[in-house]
Each structure stands twice: as structure tokens, then as C-alpha cells.
Write an enzyme that holds these catalytic residues in place. Structure first.
Site, PDB file in Angstrom:
ATOM      1  N   ARG A 187      14.714   3.582  -1.806  1.00 50.10           N
ATOM      2  CA  ARG A 187      15.560   2.651  -0.459  1.00 50.10           C
ATOM      3  C   ARG A 187      16.501   1.671  -1.942  1.00 50.10           C
ATOM      4  O   ARG A 187      16.087   1.121  -2.283  1.00 50.10           O
ATOM      5  CB  ARG A 187      15.089   1.891  -0.470  1.00 50.10           C
ATOM      6  CG  ARG A 187      15.765   1.607   0.912  1.00 50.10           C
ATOM      7  CD  ARG A 187      14.217   1.464   2.154  1.00 50.10           C
ATOM      8  NE  ARG A 187      13.905   1.816   2.970  1.00 50.10           N
ATOM      9  CZ  ARG A 187      12.793   1.498   3.619  1.00 50.10           C
ATOM     10  NH1 ARG A 187      12.419  -0.101   3.468  1.00 50.10           N
ATOM     11  NH2 ARG A 187      12.474   2.189   3.963  1.00 50.10           N
TER      12      ARG A 187
ATOM     13  N   ARG B 283      14.363  -8.446   2.868  1.00 49.41           N
ATOM     14  CA  ARG B 283      14.867  -6.969   2.413  1.00 49.41           C
ATOM     15  C   ARG B 283      16.148  -7.096   2.748  1.00 49.41           C
ATOM     16  O   ARG B 283      16.872  -7.658   2.908  1.00 49.41           O
ATOM     17  CB  ARG B 283      14.166  -6.016   3.748  1.00 49.41           C
ATOM     18  CG  ARG B 283      12.842  -5.988   3.929  1.00 49.41           C
ATOM     19  CD  ARG B 283      11.925  -5.235   2.945  1.00 49.41           C
ATOM     20  NE  ARG B 283      10.550  -4.902   2.942  1.00 49.41           N
ATOM     21  CZ  ARG B 283      10.161  -3.707   3.811  1.00 49.41           C
ATOM     22  NH1 ARG B 283      11.218  -2.921   4.037  1.00 49.41           N
ATOM     23  NH2 ARG B 283       8.754  -3.296   3.595  1.00 49.41           N
TER      24      ARG B 283
ATOM     25  N   LYS C 114       6.530  -7.567   4.809  1.00 53.17           N
ATOM     26  CA  LYS C 114       8.243  -8.006   5.006  1.00 53.17           C
ATOM     27  C   LYS C 114       9.233  -8.836   6.204  1.00 53.17           C
ATOM     28  O   LYS C 114       8.112  -9.329   6.965  1.00 53.17           O
ATOM     29  CB  LYS C 114       8.116  -6.195   5.576  1.00 53.17           C
ATOM     30  CG  LYS C 114       8.424  -6.327   6.742  1.00 53.17           C
ATOM     31  CD  LYS C 114       8.739  -4.573   6.937  1.00 53.17           C
ATOM     32  CE  LYS C 114       7.854  -3.628   6.766  1.00 53.17           C
ATOM     33  NZ  LYS C 114       8.354  -2.108   7.211  1.00 53.17           N
TER      34      LYS C 114
ATOM     35  N   LYS D 228      12.978  -9.875   7.427  1.00 54.29           N
ATOM     36  CA  LYS D 228      14.712  -9.951   7.634  1.00 54.29           C
ATOM     37  C   LYS D 228      15.428  -9.878   7.864  1.00 54.29           C
ATOM     38  O   LYS D 228      14.845 -11.116   9.556  1.00 54.29           O
ATOM     39  CB  LYS D 228      14.034  -8.032   8.236  1.00 54.29           C
ATOM     40  CG  LYS D 228      13.776  -6.981   8.172  1.00 54.29           C
ATOM     41  CD  LYS D 228      13.644  -5.743   8.506  1.00 54.29           C
ATOM     42  CE  LYS D 228      12.506  -4.746   8.515  1.00 54.29           C
ATOM     43  NZ  LYS D 228      12.328  -2.841   8.655  1.00 54.29           N
TER      44      LYS D 228
ATOM     45  N   CYS E 121      14.541   7.818  13.563  1.00 50.94           N
ATOM     46  CA  CYS E 121      13.369   7.634  12.394  1.00 50.94           C
ATOM     47  C   CYS E 121      13.592   8.705  11.321  1.00 50.94           C
ATOM     48  O   CYS E 121      13.439  10.144  11.855  1.00 50.94           O
ATOM     49  CB  CYS E 121      11.867   6.457  12.331  1.00 50.94           C
ATOM     50  SG  CYS E 121      10.893   8.062  12.527  1.00 50.94           S
TER      51      CYS E 121
ATOM     52  N   CYS F 246       7.290  10.659   5.521  1.00 49.60           N
ATOM     53  CA  CYS F 246       6.772   9.977   6.382  1.00 49.60           C
ATOM     54  C   CYS F 246       5.053   9.998   6.170  1.00 49.60           C
ATOM     55  O   CYS F 246       4.793  10.823   7.716  1.00 49.60           O
ATOM     56  CB  CYS F 246       7.417   9.237   7.426  1.00 49.60           C
ATOM     57  SG  CYS F 246       6.475   7.253   8.299  1.00 49.60           S
TER      58      CYS F 246
ATOM     59  N   CYS G 155       6.242   7.169  15.374  1.00 52.04           N
ATOM     60  CA  CYS G 155       5.147   6.131  14.957  1.00 52.04           C
ATOM     61  C   CYS G 155       5.335   5.232  15.916  1.00 52.04           C
ATOM     62  O   CYS G 155       6.643   4.575  15.459  1.00 52.04           O
ATOM     63  CB  CYS G 155       4.015   6.496  13.938  1.00 52.04           C
ATOM     64  SG  CYS G 155       4.731   5.250  12.611  1.00 52.04           S
TER      65      CYS G 155
ATOM     66  N   CYS H 249      10.694   2.002  13.336  1.00 45.54           N
ATOM     67  CA  CYS H 249      12.122   2.338  12.400  1.00 45.54           C
ATOM     68  C   CYS H 249      13.188   2.769  13.010  1.00 45.54           C
ATOM     69  O   CYS H 249      14.014   1.943  12.033  1.00 45.54           O
ATOM     70  CB  CYS H 249      12.200   3.139  11.288  1.00 45.54           C
ATOM     71  SG  CYS H 249       9.813   2.378  10.607  1.00 45.54           S
TER      72      CYS H 249
END
Ligand code: SRM
Ligand code: SF4
Length: 573
Positions: free
Chosen positions: A75, A144, A212, A214, A432, A438, A477, A481
Site C-alpha cells: 500500500r 496512515r 492505527k 487516521k 472492500c 484479505c 467482514c 474498510c
């Protein structure tokens, strides 16, 4: 016995890693396996890469007693999603040479490569570096990729938003030399004992963040970055065309775990207004408060949204103000209109043109009838525009002179890439990645949503609503995302072919949805949506959005805050 809860395993891995080095370099040289050691895969994320395996062939390889088909997702870090034509050509080359021949635009304004094998990992990182780009901190327990409302060329305010995103991204970047050392054969920063110098990571410290982090910057009326879904947000307050400051938001997030009610998506709170000159310092203060206050024992509760929820927004504001050395002014008035992108050509005041093109689920690839990747490559080679990846997985061709417009139109047409989508539903759709790459996917998303939309389009057509903008999103899931809990129609994978269906989010991204039906498969999804769509066509009030309608007519209750997400659920039969 100590009262201090045991730290999460990832904390120990970070601590022992010599500032993100671990055994990655040695693991890359181990030709006996296509994998890296488990602890190193945790550290690898901070370098912008995930170890994955092809789940479509997992069972078959296991039967043959073969190692999983390991490969790596990479990424990039591209604040604001802006890429030059030269960079585009380099990125396109990398997709062919090292990855699976596709460029995947993400919900955070950047790209992912899939299918890079271990022996090509370092070369891919070097090729990305040669394009003056990097992958540092694209994943991991750090800040991120920072997003801003797409297109810095649209107005001076958009340029300011982009510059802030870029400055935040640069300021909050880890300072460890590990990235250069491992991928770019840079000088070793660690001393001969392998111990890294403590001053290497002045802001994060050796443990980095609990989870994380953001950041986004939005310019109303566009909420294309879904500002309420992120840890930290800046809503630009524009007066007479100039950004006079920002309303600062904290504590948004999407991820949750099925069946664990103390995990939930949460919309961010507005802390107050700050002047532009304090924006960076505020970012640092929010980040370091989370560094010091965040939960390092339970990763599922370690995001900033839980810190804000548990400590309270007033305590959080007071701490941030203390660290910045200011008192935020009361939040200024703002109004968002939409979360989606406006497709097609737009002109800015400086007479330049900007085109937003729909790319289904952000996957740029060539297929019979639509050679989308080749189209963009051809346009990049013309050198007549720059590119912006939007937070809705679409692509912008920006800063175009009037005389170059026909060239772009012609290239898109020649390659069969339609700028608009087949319906208002599809142009507001996101999914996603999910299967096959994934590792966390419970159900399909990117490979399933387009076909499902085709069938829902039939329902819309019958109701005369084909062109109606309705936001629909799907994830494989509950991690969220594609920000499904902010979609008017949201699907979240539960198991193969089964989804939870959520309704009632606000079109402008300000209100979360509510669970409407559990464990529904394809036929039931259509059976449940058909009467709602038909009724919406007949009974909606002037300008009423689909999400608002499903609340007014009692399909779901409104979710007023993240901690109410699981309450008042009445499941459809
Ligand atoms: Fe995500 C984990 C893909 C945006 C919440 N996400 C993952 C991983 C890396 C799976 C994993 O941990 O093994 C996925 C890789 C799939 C693959 O094969 O490529 C993945 N996330 C994506 C992308 C590519 C989705 C897309 O289709 O575009 C997006 C890449 C963003 C980027 O460029 O940085 C992506 N992920 C998001 C967003 C949306 C956003 O940030 O705007 C969210 C919800 C917002 C939030 O963070 O709360 C999101 N991803 C998660 C979570 C849940 C975090 C949580 O708080 O619980 C995970 C799992 C985790 O972190 O443990 C996750
Ligand atoms: Fe994977 Fe779940 Fe994220 Fe989809 S939402 S990419 S299935 S982690």
C-alpha cells in the site's frame, strides 16, 4: 500480582523490534519459504505491506501439503491521493512487472498492489521509491495516509486542505531509519549491538501508537472523505474563498467485531475551531494524547474512538488544549451535502478542467470491452493532467487545459471506460477488497457487489428510481474498510454468501446506520429491499433521502451515536 493489564502481543513485538527492524531483512533472504516470520509480518505493516495468501486455492494447496500461496499486498502513502503523470506511468509499470496486473485504488485515496511475491518485494519498494513515492506508515500502528477532499486544483481552499494533509502526513511520519535500511539499502542506523538509538523516534517512541490512526481534511459541502469515520478530522471553514480555520473532529471509526457489543462504529465528535497556524500542532497533540491514553492491552478497544468514548470528549479536549497551549473556539457553522464524488467534467475558477471517472470498486484493470488501465496509461503518456485517487475509489484527471479535454475523452472512449456509472446506486457504491486476498474476509465483497447491484438496479428501474443517488457499500467482514455503517444500504459479511444488512445512515455521512436483517443471502436481500424501494418511490417526501426515509417509515431506528449502534435493533423477518 500487578493490577496493570498484560500488554497486547503486538506491543511486545514492537518493543523488541529495534524501531521496526525485527528480522525482516533476514527473512527476505530466506529462499526456503515464500513467507516471513509471524512477528515480522506485524512489523512489515509499518513498512506498508501485508503478507497474504491466495484464499481461492488455500484448501487445494493444503490437500497437496503445499505451503500456502503466499504473496504480499503493498500500500502506498499518497497524501491527498495526488499523482503526477510520470509517477502514474511508473506505478502502472510496477503493476505489470511485480504485481497481479491491476492497480487497486483504496477507500483512503491511495493504491494497493496485490500478488507481489517475496523475492520481488524489495525490488517493488525500490521501484516505488524511484517514482518519488513510498509506502512508509501506509499500514501499522501509526498515522496512515492522510486524506483531503479530492482535487487540490478545484479552489484555493482545496489547495489549503491538500497542503495541510501533506504537512500532517510528513510531520507525523515515523523517523526510524528501518525503512531506508531494509528496502533501499540505506545506512544502518542501529549500532553494532543492534540497538537503535533512542532519539530515532522522538514523537512516537519505541512502541508507536496503540493502534492505527487516521486523519482527513474536508472542504464542505463535499464530505467525500467521510470525515466522521476517522480518528482526527479537519473541516475547513471557508470565508470569502479562504480557509480561516478548521473545526476539529475526533473519535470516529468503523471497525467492530460481530457479537462483541463493546466494539462499535462511532461517528466523530466536533472538538472546536482552531486557526490554520495551530492545525499541525493540534494533529500532533491528538496523536500523542492517543499514544499516552490509548489502550495497549486490548487491541479491539485500542482505537482513538474508544479513548474518546471512555474518557469523555471534554476530558479529551482539555488534554489536547493543554498540549497545544490554546483553547479551541466554539465550532463554526458548516454544512455537508454528500459523501460521494460528482462524476464528469467540472471547471474551476482558473478555467482549468477536472474530470472524475467512475472506477468500479477502484480496481483498475484491463478486461475485454474495457481496457481501463490502458486508458489511464495512455492519458498519462499524453502528459496533459495530474491524477487524484478519491476516497470513493474513483479517479480524477485534474488540472486540464480546455484544449486537452477532447484528448482525454477520446482515450477513455477508445478504451471503453465510461465516466458515469449505470445508475445512481452504482455511482455511490463501494466495496472492500475481501476475497481472495484479505485474510480477514468472511464473505465476498469486491467480486460480488457489482452483480448484486445489477439486480437491485432492476428494482430501481421498475420504481422509476434508476438515477436516484443512494449510497450502498459492502464489506466482507465487520472491520468496515468501505465504511459500510455510513451507507444508506450497507452489507457486512458474516460467512460465505451471508451478510448483515444495515439501513438508515445519512446521505451526508453524519449518521450511522442500524442493523435491519441478519445473515441474509442473495435472494433474501432482494426480497427485503424490493418493497422498501417500491415504497420509497411512492411515499418519499420532497428531496427525502433513502436513509432518512427508512427511519421515518420505521424500517430502522436512527442511530444517534456510536454507543447506540447496537441498541433498538428490530430484525426484519
Ligand atoms: Fe481496512 C484491515 C483493506 C480502509 C478498517 N483493511 C485491512 C486489511 C489490511 C486486512 C488485514 O488486516 O489483514 C485489508 C487488506 C485487504 C486486501 O487484500 O487488500 C484492508 N482497508 C482496506 C482497503 C484496501 C479497502 C478498500 O477496498 O479500499 C482500504 C485501504 C485504505 C488505505 O489506503 O489506507 C481500507 N480499513 C479501511 C477503512 C476506511 C477508511 O479508513 O476510510 C476502515 C474503517 C475506518 C477505521 O479505520 O475505523 C478500515 N481495516 C480496517 C480494520 C478495522 C480496524 C478497527 O478499528 O477495528 C482492519 C482490521 C484491523 O485493523 O485489525 C482492517
Ligand atoms: Fe478485509 Fe474485512 Fe477490510 Fe473487507 S472489511 S478488506 S474483508 S478486513
Amino acid at each position: 500480582m500487578s493490577d496493570t493489564p498484560a500488554r497486547a502481543k503486538n506491543e511486545l513485538i514492537k518493543e523488541a523490534s529495534h524501531l521496526l527492524r525485527g528480522g525482516i531483512a533476514a527473512g527476505l533472504n530466506d529462499v526456503a519459504t515464500g513467507a516471513l516470520a509471524e512477528d515480522d509480518t506485524v512489523l512489515l505493516k509499518f513498512h506498508g505491506s501485508y503478507m497474504q495468501d491466495d484464499r481461492d486455492i488455500r484448501a487445494e494447496r493444503s490437500k497437496k501439503k503445499l505451503e500456502k500461496a503466499f504473496s504480499f499486498m503493498i500500500r502506498l502513502r499518497i497524501p491527498g491521493g495526488l499523482v503526477s503523470p510520470k509517477q502514474w506511468i511508473a506505478l502502472d509499470d510496477i503493476a505489470t512487472t511485480f504485481a497481479n496486473g491491476t492497480l487497486r485504488m483504496t477507500t483512503r485515496e491511495t493504491f494497493q498492489y496485490h500478488g507481489v511475491i517475496k523475492s520481488n518485494l524489495k525490488r517493488t519498494m525500490q521501484a516505488i521509491h524511484a517514482a518519488c513515492l513510498d509506502t512508509l506508515a501506509a499500514c501499522g500502528d501509526v498515522n496512515r495516509n492522510v486524506m483531503s477532499t479530492a482535487n487540490p486544483y478545484l479552489s484555493p481552499a482545496h489547495r489549503d486542505a491538500y497542503e495541510l494533509a501533506k504537512a500532517l502526513s510528513d510531520t507525523l511520519l515515523p523517523k526510524t531509519g528501518a525503512y531506508h535500511e531494509i528496502w533501499l539499502d540505506g545506512d544502518k542506523v542501529a549500532d553494532t549491538s543492534g540497538a537503535a538509538k533512542p532519539e530515532d523516534e522522538p514523537m512516537y517512541g519505541p512502541l508507536y501508537l496503540p493502534r492505527k490512526f487516521k486523519i482527513v481534511v474536508a472542504v464542505p459541502p463535499d464530505n467525500d472523505v467521510d470525515i466522521f469515520a476517522h480518528c482526527l478530522g479537519y473541516i475547513a471553514i471557508v470565508e470569502a474563498g479562504k480557509v480561516v480555520g478548521y473545526n476539529v473532529t475526533v473519535g470516529g471509526g468503523m471497525g467492530m467485531t460481530h457479537g462483541e457489543l463493546d466494539t462499535f462504529p462511532r461517528t466523530a465528535d466536533v472538538l472546536g475551531f482552531c486557526r490554520p497556524e495551530l492545525a499541525l500542532k493540534t494533529g500532533e497533540a491528538v496523536l500523542t494524547t492517543q499514544r499516552d491514553w490509548g489502550n495497549r492491552a486490548v487491541r479491539k478497544r485500542a482505537r482513538l474512538k474508544y479513548t474518546v468514548e471512555d474518557r469523555g470528549v471534554d476530558a479529551f479536549r482539555a488534554e489536547v488544549e493543554r498540549r497545544v497551549g490554546c483553547t479551541f473556539e466554539p465550532a463554526r457553522a458548516y454544512k455537508f451535502a454528500r459523501t460521494g464524488d460528482q462524476l464528469g467534467w467540472r471547471q474551476s475558477a482558473d478555467k482549468k478542467w477536472h474530470l472524475t471517472a467512475f472506477v468500479e470498486n477502484g480496481r483498475l484493470k484491463d478486461r475485454p470491452g474495457c481496457t481501463a488501465r490502458a486508458a489511464v496509461r495512455e492519458i498519462a503518456e499524453l502528459g496533459v493532467c495530474e491524477f487524484v485517487v478519491t476516497a470513493n475509489q474513483n479517479l480524477m484527471f485534474v488540472n486540464v487545459a480546455a484544449k486537452a479535454k477532447p484528448k482525454i475523452d477520446a482515450a477513455l472512449k477508445a478504451h471503453g471506460l465510461a465516466v458515469n456509472a449505470s445508475s445512481g446506486l452504482r455511482r455511490n457504491a463501494m466495496s472492500c477488497v475481501a476475497l481472495p486476498t484479505c485474510g480477514l474476509a468472511l464473505a465476498e465483497a469486491e467480486r460480488y457487489l457489482p452483480g448484486l447491484i445489477t439486480e437491485i438496479e432492476n428494482l430501481l428501474e421498475a420504481a422509476g428510481l434508476r438515477d436516484e443517488d443512494i449510497v450502498i457499500r459492502m464489506t466482507g467482514c465487520p472491520n468496515g474498510c468501505a465504511r459500510p455503517y455510513l451507507a444508506e444500504i450497507g452489507f457486512v459479511g458474516r460467512g460465505p454468501g451471508l451478510y448483515n444488512l444495515y439501513l438508515g445512515a445519512a446521505f451526508d455521512g453524519s449518521r450511522l446506520s442500524k442493523l435491519y436483517a441478519q445473515d441474509v443471502g442473495h435472494d433474501k436481500i432482494l426480497r427485503l429491499l424490493a418493497p422498501i424501494i417500491a415504497r420509497y418511490a411512492k411515499e418519499r417526501t420532497e428531496g427525502e433521502r433513502f436513509g432518512d426515509f427508512t427511519i421515518r417509515t420505521g424500517y430502522v431506528k436512527a442511530t444517534t451515536a456510536g454507543n447506540q449502534f447496537h441498541n433498538d435493533v428490530v430484525l426484519a423477518k
